[in-house]
Design a protein around this motif. Structure first.
Motif, PDB file in Angstrom:
ATOM      1  N   ARG A 212       5.247   4.929   8.196  1.00  0.00           N
ATOM      2  CA  ARG A 212       4.836   4.441   9.516  1.00  0.00           C
ATOM      3  C   ARG A 212       4.068   3.123   9.421  1.00  0.00           C
ATOM      4  NH1 ARG A 212       0.921   7.990  13.302  1.00  0.00           N
ATOM      5  NH2 ARG A 212      -0.624   7.147  11.854  1.00  0.00           N
ATOM      6  N   ALA A 213       3.124   3.037   8.476  1.00  0.00           N
ATOM      7  CA  ALA A 213       2.338   1.797   8.346  1.00  0.00           C
ATOM      8  C   ALA A 213       3.227   0.628   7.927  1.00  0.00           C
ATOM      9  CB  ALA A 213       1.196   1.991   7.342  1.00  0.00           C
ATOM     10  N   THR A 214       4.206   0.888   7.056  1.00  0.00           N
ATOM     11  CA  THR A 214       5.125  -0.173   6.634  1.00  0.00           C
ATOM     12  C   THR A 214       5.891  -0.713   7.845  1.00  0.00           C
ATOM     13  OG1 THR A 214       5.355   0.697   4.402  1.00  0.00           O
ATOM     14  CG2 THR A 214       7.215  -0.594   5.238  1.00  0.00           C
ATOM     15  N   ILE A 215       6.354   0.200   8.698  1.00  0.00           N
ATOM     16  CA  ILE A 215       7.121  -0.210   9.875  1.00  0.00           C
ATOM     17  C   ILE A 215       6.229  -0.921  10.898  1.00  0.00           C
ATOM     18  CG2 ILE A 215       8.449   0.658  11.854  1.00  0.00           C
ATOM     19  CD1 ILE A 215       9.528   2.872   9.952  1.00  0.00           C
ATOM     20  N   LEU A 216       5.048  -0.362  11.144  1.00  0.00           N
ATOM     21  CA  LEU A 216       4.153  -0.991  12.120  1.00  0.00           C
ATOM     22  C   LEU A 216       3.698  -2.377  11.650  1.00  0.00           C
ATOM     23  CD1 LEU A 216       1.920   2.039  13.225  1.00  0.00           C
ATOM     24  CD2 LEU A 216       3.642   0.832  14.602  1.00  0.00           C
ATOM     25  N   ALA A 217       3.393  -2.503  10.360  1.00  0.00           N
ATOM     26  CA  ALA A 217       2.955  -3.806   9.838  1.00  0.00           C
ATOM     27  C   ALA A 217       4.104  -4.813   9.907  1.00  0.00           C
ATOM     28  CB  ALA A 217       2.445  -3.659   8.407  1.00  0.00           C
ATOM     29  N   ALA A 218       5.308  -4.363   9.608  1.00  0.00           N
ATOM     30  CA  ALA A 218       6.464  -5.269   9.694  1.00  0.00           C
ATOM     31  C   ALA A 218       6.648  -5.733  11.140  1.00  0.00           C
ATOM     32  CB  ALA A 218       7.721  -4.569   9.178  1.00  0.00           C
ATOM     33  N   GLY A 219       6.491  -4.821  12.081  1.00  0.00           N
ATOM     34  CA  GLY A 219       6.611  -5.186  13.496  1.00  0.00           C
ATOM     35  C   GLY A 219       5.586  -6.232  13.890  1.00  0.00           C
TER      36      GLY A 219
ATOM     37  N   ALA B 221       0.842  -1.202   0.000  1.00  0.00           N
ATOM     38  CA  ALA B 221       0.000   0.000   0.000  1.00  0.00           C
ATOM     39  C   ALA B 221       0.876   1.251   0.000  1.00  0.00           C
ATOM     40  CB  ALA B 221      -0.916   0.000   1.220  1.00  0.00           C
ATOM     41  N   GLY B 222       0.514   2.201  -0.826  1.00  0.00           N
ATOM     42  CA  GLY B 222       1.283   3.438  -0.878  1.00  0.00           C
ATOM     43  C   GLY B 222       0.542   4.509  -1.640  1.00  0.00           C
ATOM     44  N   ILE B 223       0.910   5.729  -1.370  1.00  0.00           N
ATOM     45  CA  ILE B 223       0.336   6.877  -2.084  1.00  0.00           C
ATOM     46  C   ILE B 223       1.486   7.798  -2.500  1.00  0.00           C
ATOM     47  CG2 ILE B 223      -1.878   6.783  -0.858  1.00  0.00           C
ATOM     48  CD1 ILE B 223      -0.876   9.179   0.846  1.00  0.00           C
ATOM     49  N   THR B 224       1.196   8.666  -3.475  1.00  0.00           N
ATOM     50  CA  THR B 224       2.259   9.592  -3.915  1.00  0.00           C
ATOM     51  C   THR B 224       2.245  10.899  -3.124  1.00  0.00           C
ATOM     52  OG1 THR B 224       0.819  10.547  -5.589  1.00  0.00           O
ATOM     53  CG2 THR B 224       2.299   8.771  -6.307  1.00  0.00           C
ATOM     54  N   GLY B 225       1.122  11.167  -2.425  1.00  0.00           N
ATOM     55  CA  GLY B 225       0.997  12.466  -1.771  1.00  0.00           C
ATOM     56  C   GLY B 225       0.600  13.517  -2.784  1.00  0.00           C
ATOM     57  N   THR B 226       0.585  14.759  -2.348  1.00  0.00           N
ATOM     58  CA  THR B 226       0.165  15.848  -3.218  1.00  0.00           C
ATOM     59  C   THR B 226       1.323  16.250  -4.131  1.00  0.00           C
ATOM     60  OG1 THR B 226      -1.140  16.614  -1.352  1.00  0.00           O
ATOM     61  CG2 THR B 226      -0.968  18.113  -3.212  1.00  0.00           C
ATOM     62  N   LYS B 227       1.024  16.328  -5.446  1.00  0.00           N
ATOM     63  CA  LYS B 227       2.096  16.624  -6.400  1.00  0.00           C
ATOM     64  C   LYS B 227       2.260  18.133  -6.549  1.00  0.00           C
ATOM     65  CE  LYS B 227       3.872  15.241 -10.888  1.00  0.00           C
ATOM     66  NZ  LYS B 227       3.595  14.703 -12.201  1.00  0.00           N
ATOM     67  N   VAL B 228       3.057  18.701  -5.671  1.00  0.00           N
ATOM     68  CA  VAL B 228       3.359  20.142  -5.746  1.00  0.00           C
ATOM     69  C   VAL B 228       4.819  20.362  -5.345  1.00  0.00           C
ATOM     70  CG1 VAL B 228       1.008  21.001  -5.297  1.00  0.00           C
ATOM     71  CG2 VAL B 228       2.528  20.511  -3.363  1.00  0.00           C
ATOM     72  N   ARG B 229       5.347  21.541  -5.714  1.00  0.00           N
ATOM     73  CA  ARG B 229       6.722  21.888  -5.324  1.00  0.00           C
ATOM     74  C   ARG B 229       6.858  21.866  -3.802  1.00  0.00           C
ATOM     75  NH1 ARG B 229      10.465  25.318  -7.759  1.00  0.00           N
ATOM     76  NH2 ARG B 229      10.454  26.402  -5.764  1.00  0.00           N
TER      77      ARG B 229
END
Ligand code: NAP
Length: 254
Positions: free
Chosen positions: A124-131, A98-106
């Motif tokens: 954070r979710a990647t780390i918590l899920a791995a834990g 799961a991932g998002i790009t966030g807002t595409k702005v400078r």
């Protein structure tokens, strides 16, 4: 492997959680893992229909799958996802897709709020899920070992497309986390690797960005989701039993 080996090489054949497993690259990963005999826990955040449909298709083809709703930006929902996946059997693998790009702005237009959302999901979710996966798979905790595969991006090393610099920074964090965690749990029967895709045809990549591939990708085209899924499946399989802490780039040469 001799009798002095600290732990058996981590292998999987059982239940694998695929976060964001119903669309884009996650859809291809869930489908391929099911074909390879895994039971797949297909996580989704908001779009129930494609997740339920994919689980139904896998089961209609003789596989095992369960669609599980959990918004990974909410830490409390992560253990709940794992608890529901545990109803399928012991956990053997986690794909942090799961991932998002966030807002595409400078960078001078980014806000704390959008950065929080971006880092909460991608890092954070990647780390918590791995834990959570380590708690359940580590032989230190009585588990059978297992495999974690994190989705990075070539952006981690290239710095990201214009407007997506914070996204690139989240993926660099994912790669560093992959290497560090691999060291931390190498003696506990758990392997941790990452796949770094280049431009891949999904909803995340708008048509004008996909067109860029003709010029910026040496192979002159975007990747197909199945080409990314093959790398993930390899890292989950015993064929990669001596690989941990690696980042596998799948980018058409970019
Ligand atoms: P996508 O088509 O936009 O799909 C994103 C997936 O993430 C969806 O299944 C979505 O679930 C899930 N998701 C988003 N927010 C979530 C949350 N809060 N909780 C749980 N799930 C959430 O993206 P994609 O292109 O397949 O990308 C998959 C991964 O590959 C990402 O980590 C991405 O950064 C990485 N990647 C992609 C590319 C590319 O060119 N496409 C290149 C490099 C790396 P819902 O359906 O419920 O919204």
């Amino acid at each position: 492997m001799n009798s002095n080996s600290p732990s058996p090489p981590a292998q999987t054949s059982g239940v694998v959680i695929v976060t964001g497993g119903s669309r884009g690259i996650g859809h291809a990963i869930s489908t391929l893992l099911a074909r390879r005999g895994h039971t797949v826990a297909i996580n989704y955040a908001t779009n129930a229909a494609p997740a339920e449909e994919l689980a139904h298709t896998i089961m209609a083809q003789g596989g095992r799958a369960l669609a599980i709703r959990a918004d990974l930006s909410q830490p409390a929902q992560i253990p709940t996802l794992f608890d529901r996946a545990a109803t399928l059997g012991p956990l053997a693998g986690l794909v942090n897709n799961a991932g998002i790009t966030g807002t595409k702005v400078r960078i001078d237009e980014q806000t704390a709020e959008t950065l929080d959302t971006l880092f909460n999901i991608n890092v954070r979710a990647t780390i918590l899920a791995a834990g959570e996966a380590v708690r359940r798979m580590s032989i230190r905790h009585g588990g059978n070992g297992g495999v974690i595969v994190n989705l990075s991006s070539v952006a981690a090393r290239l710095g990201g497309l214009p407007g997506l610099v914070p996204y690139a920074a989240t993926k660099a964090a994912v790669e560093t986390f992959t290497r560090g965690l691999a060291n931390e749990v190498a003696h506990e029967g758990i392997r941790v690797n990452a796949v770094a895709p280049g431009l891949t045809a999904t909803d995340m990549v708008p048509p004008e960005t996909a067109k860029l591939a003709e010029t910026v990708v040496p192979m002159g085209r975007v990747g197909h989701v199945d080409e990314i899924a093959q790398a993930v499946a390899f890292l989950l399989s015993p064929a990669s039993s001596y690989m941990t802490g690696s980042v596998m780039t799948v980018s058409g040469g970019r």
